[in-house]
Structure formats: C-alpha cells, structure tokens
Design an enzyme around this catalytic site. Structure first.
Site, PDB file in Angstrom:
ATOM      1  CD  GLU A  85      -8.430   0.756   4.121  1.00 16.20           C
ATOM      2  OE1 GLU A  85      -7.674   0.702   3.127  1.00 16.20           O
ATOM      3  OE2 GLU A  85      -8.500  -0.132   4.995  1.00 16.20           O
ATOM      4  CG  HIS A  88      -4.350   0.427   6.102  1.00 16.83           C
ATOM      5  ND1 HIS A  88      -4.022  -0.896   6.073  1.00 16.83           N
ATOM      6  CD2 HIS A  88      -4.190   0.830   7.391  1.00 16.83           C
ATOM      7  CE1 HIS A  88      -3.670  -1.289   7.285  1.00 16.83           C
ATOM      8  NE2 HIS A  88      -3.767  -0.255   8.110  1.00 16.83           N
ATOM      9  CD  GLU A 133      -2.746  -1.535   2.306  1.00 16.14           C
ATOM     10  OE1 GLU A 133      -3.519  -2.509   2.262  1.00 16.14           O
ATOM     11  OE2 GLU A 133      -2.587  -0.841   3.321  1.00 16.14           O
TER      12      GLU A 133
END
Ligand SMILES: [Zn+2]
Length: 1025
Positions: free
Chosen positions: A958, A873, A779
């Site tokens: 995210e 993330h 990531e």
C-alpha cells in the site's frame, strides 16, 4: 454532629481519600444523611449546604452516583428543597450543584425530567437577567444534562424558541465574554434538542439557523469563544435541512450490459425523503486523530481457513493454456547460436534504457542520451551509484519547495504574469505572441480528438494537426513517453462512453517537479469557515447562482462559450466528472460519477477546466464523496496540470489547492438494504485553487493520473528500449477484459548467455517473482510504483542486471484496465471489487482475476510458484508505504484465539521482505505493516495466493496517496518520482531477500558482494544472514 463531620471531610478531602470513601459506601451514607436531614420538619440548612457541597464533590468521582441517588430517593428531596428555595439564592445554588451531579447519568436525568425539574429550571433561568449568575450557570448546566434524555419533552413544551431567545440575550449583553459557561450550556441544550427531528423542525421554525449564524459571525476568531463556536457549528450542521444529491439517479451515468447477468444493484432513484437520523448522528471532529481503528472481530480464527489449502478451482487440463504465457520455459533461443558471448561487446547506445526512476534532481541522467555516450565506463559508474546510493536517503538533492502560503506561486521560476521563462530558466520572449498568433483555442488544445476524421463532433477537425504542430513547436523529451504513440493507443482503447477525446496531460506527458512538495499545513478553523460558507447559502441566498454548467445526464450544451463561468470537461480516459454546478460566482459544486454499473465508490476524480482568470481564488466542492475520512484533512493536496505551463516547458502535475478540508455534508441518500432502509451520508472535499494563467486549460485530479493508454504506450517504449540480446522482455495478453481491452502480461528476465544446454538450464530454472497492480482503478499511485519497478527492471543498474539474471519477473501491471479507462474508483465494469473475487473468479465475468490466478496455478503445477507475490495498491487513510502479509500465528494471537499458537507451525520468513524494505526504501515503514488475516479479506489476492498457492510471501503493498510522516521524506507529499523510486526499491529488496535465503547460490552471493562492496559497503549489514 453531622455538619462538623462534613466540614472536616470537605477540608481534608483529597482525590484519593474520596475514592477510598466511595469504595467503602461513603456515597450511600452521605445520600442517606441528606434524605434524613431534608425530611426533617424544618430542615437545617447549615447542615444541608456543606452536605450538598460534599455530595457535589463526591458525585464527580462516583460513576454510579446518579443511580444511588435515585434509589435512595435523594433526587426527590433535592428537587423539593430547590422548589422551596426559589427565592433563597444560597440554598437554591447548593441544591442545583447536587442536581448537576445527579443528572449526569441518563436514567436520573430522565427521572428528573419526569418529575418536573425542567420546568423548575426554566423558571430559574428565564427571563434573561444578569442577577444571580451563579445560580443561572448551575441551572443551565443542570438543564443541559437533563436535555440529553428529556429533549423530546423540551420540544413538546415549546422551549426551543425560549432557548434561542436566551442565547441571543446572553450573546448581546455578555460583551466581555464573562459568562461563556452559561452561553455554552444553553447551546448544549439546543444541541440535544437538535438530535430529534421534531427538535430540528422547531429550531428551523424559530429561525435557529439565522440566529446562530448571525450571532457567531463576528467572533469566529475569538479564542475565548471557542467552546461556544464549536457547539454552534455542530448545531448548524445537524439542523441544516437534509436533501438528496442533485442528481437524477445515484447510479452511474454509464451502464455496461454484462453478458448473462442482471445488474448487481437496483436502480437508486433519489427522492425527497423523510430523513430521520436521530440515532447515529455523530459529530465530525476537526481534530488530528487520523488513526483508523482495526476491528478485531474481523480476524479469521478458524485454523482450517488459515492453513494452506492447495486446491484448484477449475479442471486441471485448463492450466495448459498458460504454457503459452511462459514461452521462456520452452524457447530454444536459436538466434543466440551465431554470436555467443557477443552481448559483452554489444553497442548499447541504440537503446534508451539508461534512465530509470526519472528525477529532475539528477539532471545528468536525462542528459545521458545526448552527452555521455562516449565512455561505457562513465555510464557504468553513474548507474552504479543510482539506486544503491539512494537507499534510505531517497532523492538526495531533494528538499521541499519551502512552506508555501496560499498566495504563493506553486510554479517555481514563474513570473507574475506566468509567461516568459521556460523550465531551464531561459527566456522565451515571443512565447506569448507565439501562443496568440495562431489563435488556437486552448480548449481544443487541451482536449485533443483521438481522430481527426470525426467531423461531426463539437471539436474542430484540425485538432490532430494542432497537436502535431504543437509537438513540433515544443519538443519536450519526457522519458518513456511518446505523444504520437499515446494517441494511437488511445484510439484503440475501448470505453463504455466511447470517449473521443484525450486529456492533454496524458497525451503530452508528465515530468516530475524539481522539488518534492511539503504537506499542506492546515489552517486552524478552516473547516468551520467552510461550513459557515455553506450555511450562508441558506441564510443569505442573494449571491447564489445554482446553475448547472456541466452534466453527463444532460448531454446538450449547458453554457455558451462566452459565459463568464468555468467550462468543465471530463469525457476522456479516467475522467469522471458527472455534474458541475456554479453555486456562487467563484464557487462550484462538483459531483463525480459512481463506478460503472454501480451507485457508489465516488472518491477518485479527474476533470478538465478552462475559462479561468489567473490569480483568482476558485472554490471547488466535490460533494458526493463517500469515505468517512480522508488524507485531505491531514496535509494532502489534489493534483493540478496546466496546459499553458506544459507548453512553457513545465509539463508537470503538481500538488495544488488550499483551504482543503473533508467533512460530512447535508446530503443523504436512502438505500434499501436487506431488513430495511438505511441512510447513506456524503462528504464534501473542498479546496481553493488559484490558477496560474488567464484563459488556461487545467486538469484537476485526486492523484497523478495514469491511464491504460499511458501503460500500453509505456510498455511499447520499454520493449523498444531494451537491448534484446541482454534483456528478455515480452508482452503477452493475459486475456481480454469485459470491455474488450487487452490485459497485458509482461515477462522480464535476462537473456541466456548462449543457447548452450547449461545456459538454457540456468535460464529456465530461475525462480519466478510475480507482481500485479491497479486492481483498484482509483489507486493510480500503484501504477506509478509499478512504472518505477518496470523501468528499473529493464535498466542498466547493476542491481537490475543481477535481478534479471536470477529471476523471471511475471508482471500484470493493470489488473483492471476497464475500471481505469472508465474513471472508476474501485470496481470492474460489472460493478464489483475485483480484489474480492480471487476465491472463485469467473472466466467471463472476472477474466483478469481468473487468468491471473490461472497463471499462478500453472506455475504451481510445474513446481515454480513465485518466491514473492505482491499486489500494488494505494491507501487513502494512512501515510507512507507498507505491506500487508499473512500470518497464522499473528492472526490467532491478535484475535486472542483459544487455539494454542504454539502448536501451529509457521515459517516466519514472511517478515523478512518488509524488514528489508524498512531498511532500504525511504518511503517504507515496517510500523504500519500488518500480517493479520481478516475474514473480510478472504477473497483478496494476498490471502488467496498465500493460502491456495502456498506462497508464504504474499503481500499487498500500500502506498499512501498523501506522503510520509517518517524517514527522509517526512513531511513531504509523494511526487511521482518518490512512488517510482519505491517500485525500484521493491525490486532491490527482492535481491536482498534472495541473498539472505539459504538457497542463494554462491555465484549470486559473489556477484552481489562485489557490487555491494563497490558501493562503499553501504549495504554490507543487509547481507548478514
Ligand atoms: Zn486497493
């Protein structure tokens, strides 16, 4: 009597009336009538025909119709009538209509199969004839329905070859495409047959692949044949012979001996196996439904496990070691005594912290060092408008680089020969000559050695000198990057494979492109074309080369440099190509390495390639991907970096690649799981690349790479960039990793105004904010967000100053350095997902998690738990940026738990931060946020910090690998700038969150009010509590 009644119903029956009739037992009544009429000594077809028509109509709307027909024996009588009327078209047709509705249920279909319906139907449809097409249509449709359940019977009777012959006959004669439904029904029959292994074998023996492939080749673009082609593709995919991946072992090419532990996964040897996948062969859809369904049964409903549980997973005295990681709490700042108040007059021009969130869209920032140091006021104004002015509008001058077709040049300003113009538009007439005259091998440039003294390697000794020369010849200022420092950092980085080279982009640096790039519009039917190309390997093998040109498993040179094919390399930090096979002249199958000490998690990729010709389309297939779907199907492109472009002044990772799709392929792998063997599927990511230059060296990656050496370089430069009298910036080592690398811990706050007791007290009482990132090495987007946050926090932006003056930031920018270094996608060197280890981390096996948790324990033990904890993330399935938080009430409510949520007390402030982000950050959306606590996430940072540390604002943030489908960036893919901006916006949101809290000091409110009002009141409404 009956038939008058029947006709009347037929005339007037509306959908509603039929449903009403069914609810009142109408189906049963009609079926009984049929059985009675059919059993008469000489059946009256004037009664039966309208009755059959009515049955066909009613049957479509009655879900239990087949079952009812079976129970009332209507099945048998209809079959008998059909048999009797084989030569009486009208009667037969009516019987078939009835059979079609009867057979729509699996049980009745099976029953009809047993009673000989299949043989009867085959008699009707063979041999090929264009007479009685209505009957043939009805018969093939009944047959298709029957074969859902009676496919084994059809295989045993040898019908597969007959079906193929019928398909060919209809295809040949139906040139006007009048009988598509018949052809479709025949293909459906084959599709059901192909669900069985024996069916697939019979299909292959009967040359089914060749037949279906050749019959569809010249009609792929015909819209009217869509219903046919889509089934052909499904059959071809299903029947394509399954095979193991072309690897000696599924386990990673790299193993790491973890002290005191046995490998967590058994060695997986790939063998030719008997692949029986009758049960679960689902069909991939070439559609746009990308929403992933969340599973409710994963929600935690045990209130005990949802309630805060302050505890300790280690002896309390162990926490004292973390005191040393918080020197800010004990430092007396003696050095401040001599010059109190001096910071106000400090000449800041020595420090390079003026830019943050680098963006080419505002070039004046980059010119700042050179041109605009004269007046402090000027700079202040400029900075003042920096972040606040971008709230919810993003990079204001940003516009997508128009919709590019596959043939368009991805590099703006690039001439057709690709050379001669630098990024500022200036001509460099002698550049081509310049690049030639030294006869530098582009491969050498592109893969520099870490140390010049390694003479016994494949690379010439003078690499370092070459790079030095290049750096002198091409001075290119990339903010917060330094190639020489990078080289030094890379040399100290410890990798399992002992990498000796560096990837050029990481060394040279990346400058974001001037424009954001639109998402790639998916061409209709692109997946289908690729699948046909794959099938062609079997059917027309004449041009198949199948030559291994790169392999980690066979370390000897696989190709001479003179060969025509591309050269691959990947033995550098974060690189993970395992094998490359030249399939056809311009097509390569690539396999990426599994995570170290693991046999899975293939998704991330990063490799170099050279020896290409410009303007030629190369197809790359990464054939061992694991996730069932990918944003590559929804507009995302991989990233590409050209060394020649970099030397021309455009050192830039760009989104590149066309005809992209991601689909399940024919590779399978046996995996032994507890209780038996199961089969693992693989997916192909395919894309076509047109390289910008001849004989270039290019790098391709899943996402903008960000290595560990890049991070440590960045941190050193950041540290040097700050004015140490104003900014407190400390690098600590959180711990050593399993692989022997240091995990950095960064502390950022403002220096105390003086070392007076009052100022020291204010300094030490600042609340903590804890941010972590990159626990998942694949990531890299998380690292770019983190980079933006770090640069913003040390910047001169007034918001950043307020943040520093009011908080102490504890940042662990890379929780999994080993994973990043060794090209892992998900795991640590032990082959474990570190974000599933927070419940009880082990000091030796998961040191970074153990000590990150220890630091948080320590902060809690001194009453200083962070205001916010956030772990950055990347998300591979969704678009935009969003957070996951934790809420007891929302979890219980969503799980429809019996526990009354009214009795649970919960502070709802966990929603405030994402709401703020939703208003501020262009890329962020509240609508994708979730606050549910899943059982499967019980051991993640977010849940453990929330539950064990009592931090109610504990989040996972995210960021999509792809881009946004809402807000100012709608339709755009993320560039590194947008990700960095997100990091800065996250920091801004922490300030707004504080302003909204009841505990916010008057002093902060006042300074914030001045600042925000100065920004034309743009943020006023955020201040309303
Ligand atoms: Zn993750």
């Amino acid at each position: 009597m009956t038939h008058i009644y029947t006709r009347r119903i037929l005339m007037f029956c509306t959908d509603r009336r039929i449903r009403y009739m069914i609810s009142k037992g109408g189906s049963e009544a009609l079926l009984r009538t049929l059985v009675d009429a059919a059993r008469a000594a000489s059946p009256d077809y004037d009664v039966l025909r309208p009755l059959f028509r009515l049955l066909a109509k009613v049957g479509l709307r009655d879900k239990k119709f087949g079952q009812k027909a079976l129970e009332l024996e209507a099945l048998d009588v209809t079959l008998i009538l059909a048999r009797k009327n084989l030569s009486h078209s009208q009667n037969l047709l009516h019987c078939l209509w009835a059979l079609r509705v009867f057979s729509s249920s699996v049980t009745t279909g099976a029953m009809l199969g047993i009673n000989g319906a299949m043989e009867l139907l085959f008699k009707v449809i063979t041999p090929y004839t264009q007479k009685r097409t209505r009957i043939i249509r009805a018969a093939t449709e009944v047959l298709a329905a029957l074969l859902k359940s009676s496919n084994r019977r059809a295989v045993n009777r040898g019908y597969v070859a007959s079906l193929l012959r019928l398909h060919q006959d209809w295809h040949r004669h139906d040139t006007a495409n009048t009988y598509v439904p018949i052809r479709r029904a025949l293909l459906l029959c084959l599709k059901h047959v192909a669900n069985l292994r024996s069916g697939r074998e019979a299909f292959l023996v009967a040359q089914g692949m060749e037949v279906l492939f050749s019959t569809t080749q010249n009609c792929l673009d015909d819209q009217s044949l869509e219903p046919i082609i889509s089934i052909v593709v499904q059959i071809l995919r299903q029947c394509y012979p399954k095979s193991p991946l072309p690897l000696v072992t599924a386990s990673s090419a790299y193993t790491f001996p973890v002290p005191g532990s046995i490998p967590s996964e058994p060695l997986c040897v790939l063998t030719e196996e008997d692949f029986e996948d009758d049960a679960d062969e689902e069909v991939d859809k070439d559609s746009d439904s990308e929403e992933v369904k969340e599973q409710d049964d994963d929600l935690e409903t045990d209130v005990n496990k949802l309630s805060s549980k302050p505890g300790l997973d280690r002896p309390e005295e162990e926490l004292m070691q973390y005191e040393a990681m918080c020197p800010e709490l004990s430092c007396s700042f003696e050095e401040l005594k001599s010059q109190p108040g001096d910071d106000l007059n400090f000449e800041e021009t020595h420090y390079a912290n003026h830019h943050h969130i680098p963006t080419v869209a505002s070039p004046q920032w980059h010119g700042l060092n050179k041109d605009q140091h004269s007046g402090k006021q000027g700079r202040e104004d400029m900075v003042q408008t920096s972040l606040l002015s971008r709230v919810k509008v993003g990079r204001s001058t940003m516009h997508p680089a128009s919709k590019k077709g596959p043939g368009m040049n991805p590099y703006p300003n690039m001439q057709s020969n690709g050379l001669g113009i630098d990024s500022s538009g200036k001509e460099i007439p002698d550049l081509q000559a310049f690049l030639k005259q030294d006869t530098w091998d582009i491969d050498v440039i592109s893969c520099p050695m870490m140390s010049a003294s390694l003479s016994n390697s494949a690379w010439p000794r003078e690499t370092a000198e070459v790079i030095d020369k290049l750096l002198q010849a091409h001075p290119k200022h990339i903010p917060f990057h330094d190639p020489c420092l990078y080289m030094a950092k890379a040399r100290r980085t410890k990798s399992v494979a002992d990498f000796k080279t560096m990837a050029f982009p990481d060394l040279w640096g990346h400058h974001p492109p001037p424009h954001a790039q639109s998402m790639l519009e998916r061409k209709r039917g692109v997946q289908r074309i690729k699948i046909f190309e794959d099938v062609r390997r079997l059917i027309e093998p004449a041009d198949i080369i199948n030559k291994v040109v790169f392999s980690l498993d066979e370390p000897w040179p696989l190709q001479d440099t003179a060969s025509e094919c591309l050269r691959f390399y990947s033995k550098f930090e974060s690189g993970n190509l395992r094998k490359a096979i030249q399939v056809r002249e311009l097509e390569y199958d690539l396999l990426v390495n599994a995570d170290v000490n693991s046999s899975q998690h293939q998704q991330w990729f990063y490799f170099g390639v050279s020896g290409m010709r410009a303007a030629v389309l190369y197809r790359f297939n990464i054939i061992n991907c694991e996730k069932p779907n990918s944003q590559f199907n929804y507009g995302m492109q991989p990233t590409l970096y050209s060394v020649r472009e970099a030397l021309l002044g455009r050192p830039t990772w760009i989104r590149m690649g066309y005809e992209i799709c991601y689909y399940k392929n024919h590779y399978r792998q046996r995996t032994t799981v507890t209780g038996g063997a199961s089969e693992k599927h693989f997916y192909t990511l395919t894309f076509v690349v047109k390289f910008p230059h001849n004989e270039d060296a290019c790098y391709l990656a899943y996402h903008y790479p960000y290595t560990y050496a890049a991070l440590t370089t960045h941190l050193d430069i950041l540290e040097k960039s700050v004015n140490p009298k104003q900014v407190y910036f400390r690098q600590e080592v959180l711990c050593q990793t399993l692989g022997g690398n240091s995990c950095p811990l960064v502390t950022i706050t403002a220096m105390p105004k003086s070392n007076s007791a009052e100022h020291l007290e204010q300094f030490r009482q600042r609340p903590y904010q804890v941010i972590t990132a990159r626990v998942h090495p694949g990531e890299s987007n998380a690292s770019w967000v983190m980079k933006g946050a770090l640069e913003f926090l040390v910047s001169n932006d007034p918001v950043a100053r307020l943040l520093r003056e009011n908080f102490i930031f504890k940042i662990i920018p890379m929780l999994n350095p080993d994973g990043v270094i060794n090209g892992n996608h998900r795991c640590s060197l032990k082959g474990e997902d570190l974000n599933r280890q927070w419940l009880s981390p082990n000091a030796y096996l998961q040191p970074t998690i153990y000590h990150a948790k220890g630091l948080l324990y320590y902060l809690r033990s001194i009453g200083r738990s962070p205001r916010v904890f956030c772990d950055f993330h990347g998300h591979s399935q969704k678009k935009n940026v969003f957070v996951y938080g934790c809420s007891i009430k929302e979890t219980l409510w969503q799980a429809e738990s019996a526990v009354g949520t009214s009795t649970v007390l919960e502070d709802v402030s966990y929603r405030t931060l994402p709401k703020i982000l939703d208003k501020l950050a262009p890329a962020f959306t509240m609508s994708s946020c979730s606050f549910l606590v899943e059982k499967s996430r019980a051991s993640t940072a977010r849940v453990v910090v929330w539950r064990e540390m009592g931090v109610s604002r504990s989040y996972t943030m995210e960021s999509s690998y792809c881009g946004c489908n809402q807000g100012p960036y709608q339709g755009l893919q993320f560039g590194s700038s947008e990700l960095e901006e997100m990091g800065a916006m996250f920091c801004l949101s922490l300030l707004i969150l504080e302003l909204k809290s009841v505990s916010c000091s008057h002093q902060l409110l006042n300074s914030a009010a001045t600042l925000l009002n100065a920004d034309e009141g743009a943020l006023d409404h955020h201040l309303q509590r």
